[in-house]
Design an enzyme around this catalytic site. Sequence first.
Site, short mmCIF file in Angstrom:
data_model
loop_
_atom_site.label_atom_id
_atom_site.label_comp_id
_atom_site.label_asym_id
_atom_site.label_seq_id
_atom_site.Cartn_x
_atom_site.Cartn_y
_atom_site.Cartn_z
N LYS A 104 2.06 22.27 -14.47
CA LYS A 104 0.60 22.71 -14.27
C LYS A 104 0.11 23.36 -15.64
O LYS A 104 -1.09 23.81 -15.92
CB LYS A 104 0.36 23.76 -13.21
CG LYS A 104 0.58 23.22 -12.05
CD LYS A 104 0.14 24.18 -10.55
CE LYS A 104 -0.04 25.59 -10.61
NZ LYS A 104 -0.09 26.09 -9.43
N LYS A 149 1.26 26.04 -17.06
CA LYS A 149 1.20 27.81 -16.87
C LYS A 149 2.50 28.41 -17.13
O LYS A 149 3.54 28.04 -16.68
CB LYS A 149 0.90 28.07 -15.35
CG LYS A 149 -0.34 27.79 -14.87
CD LYS A 149 -0.65 28.58 -13.20
CE LYS A 149 -2.44 28.53 -13.31
NZ LYS A 149 -2.48 29.43 -12.05
N1 C2G Z 1 -7.91 33.33 -6.66
C1 C2G Z 1 -9.18 34.16 -6.46
N2 C2G Z 1 -9.67 35.03 -7.15
C2 C2G Z 1 -9.33 35.28 -8.40
C3 C2G Z 1 -8.03 34.55 -8.93
C4 C2G Z 1 -7.40 33.61 -8.05
O1 C2G Z 1 -9.50 33.81 -5.39
N3 C2G Z 1 -9.75 36.11 -9.41
C5 C2G Z 1 -7.40 32.23 -5.98
C6 C2G Z 1 -7.47 30.91 -6.38
O2 C2G Z 1 -8.68 30.44 -6.38
C7 C2G Z 1 -6.18 30.33 -5.56
C8 C2G Z 1 -5.11 31.54 -5.54
O3 C2G Z 1 -5.95 32.62 -5.73
O4 C2G Z 1 -6.83 29.85 -4.37
C9 C2G Z 1 -4.12 31.49 -6.34
O5 C2G Z 1 -4.61 31.33 -7.57
P1 C2G Z 1 -3.52 30.73 -8.78
O6 C2G Z 1 -2.03 31.36 -8.52
O7 C2G Z 1 -4.23 30.82 -10.09
O8 C2G Z 1 -3.34 29.39 -8.01
P2 C2G Z 1 -3.54 27.86 -9.00
O9 C2G Z 1 -2.97 27.86 -10.10
O10 C2G Z 1 -4.85 27.54 -8.76
O11 C2G Z 1 -2.61 26.97 -7.94
O12 C2G Z 1 -1.69 22.86 -5.70
C10 C2G Z 1 -2.78 23.88 -5.99
C11 C2G Z 1 -2.16 24.90 -6.93
O13 C2G Z 1 -0.84 25.09 -6.78
C12 C2G Z 1 -3.32 26.14 -7.10
#
Ligand code: C2G
Length: 129
Positions: free
Chosen positions: A44, A46
Site C-alpha cells: 500500500k 505505507k
Molecule cells: N479513519 C477515519 N478518520 C481518520 C483517519 C482514519 O475515519 N481521521 C478511518 C479510515 O477512513 C479507515 C480506518 O479509519 O476506514 C482505518 O484507516 P487506515 O488505517 O488509514 O486504513 P487504510 O490505509 O485506509 O486501509 O483495503 C482497505 C485498506 O486496508 C484500508
Amino acid sequence: MTTIVTYGTFDLYHIGHVRLLKRLKQLGDRLVVGLSSDGFNAIKGKNVVIPYKDRREILLSCRYVDDVFEENSWEQKRHDLARERADIFAIGDDWAGKFDDLEDIVKVIYLPRTKDISTTELKTVLSYL
Ligand code: C2G
C-alpha cells in the site's frame, strides 16, 4: 445478527480510528476488522510504525471490535466477506466509491472520516519532538 466487516492499517491508533470503530459497531451486532499486515502495508506504500501483532492486540482491546483477521491483498475481500457471513462492508469515505463492486454481496457504506487527525499527521508531529 448483523455482521459488519471493515479493513485498515490502524497504525498509531488514534481518535479517528476509535470514532470510526464506534460508528461501525452501531451499524450492527458484530464488527470484524481486516487488519493490513506489515507486508501488505508495504504494497500500500505505507511505512507502519507499530508492527502487526501489536496493532492486532490494540484493536482486540477495543470494546467495539469482535474479531480481527489479516489483510494481505486487495483481492481477498469477497472471500473474507463470505467467510464472515458479512451483511455490511463499511469504511471511511476516503474510500468512497472504491468498493461499490461489492454491492452484489453486501451493503456498502462509507462513513465520514474524523477531521484533523491522521497517522501521517501524527508521524510529522512526532518527528519534531
Ligand atoms: N479513519 C477515519 N478518520 C481518520 C483517519 C482514519 O475515519 N481521521 C478511518 C479510515 O477512513 C479507515 C480506518 O479509519 O476506514 C482505518 O484507516 P487506515 O488505517 O488509514 O486504513 P487504510 O490505509 O485506509 O486501509 O483495503 C482497505 C485498506 O486496508 C484500508
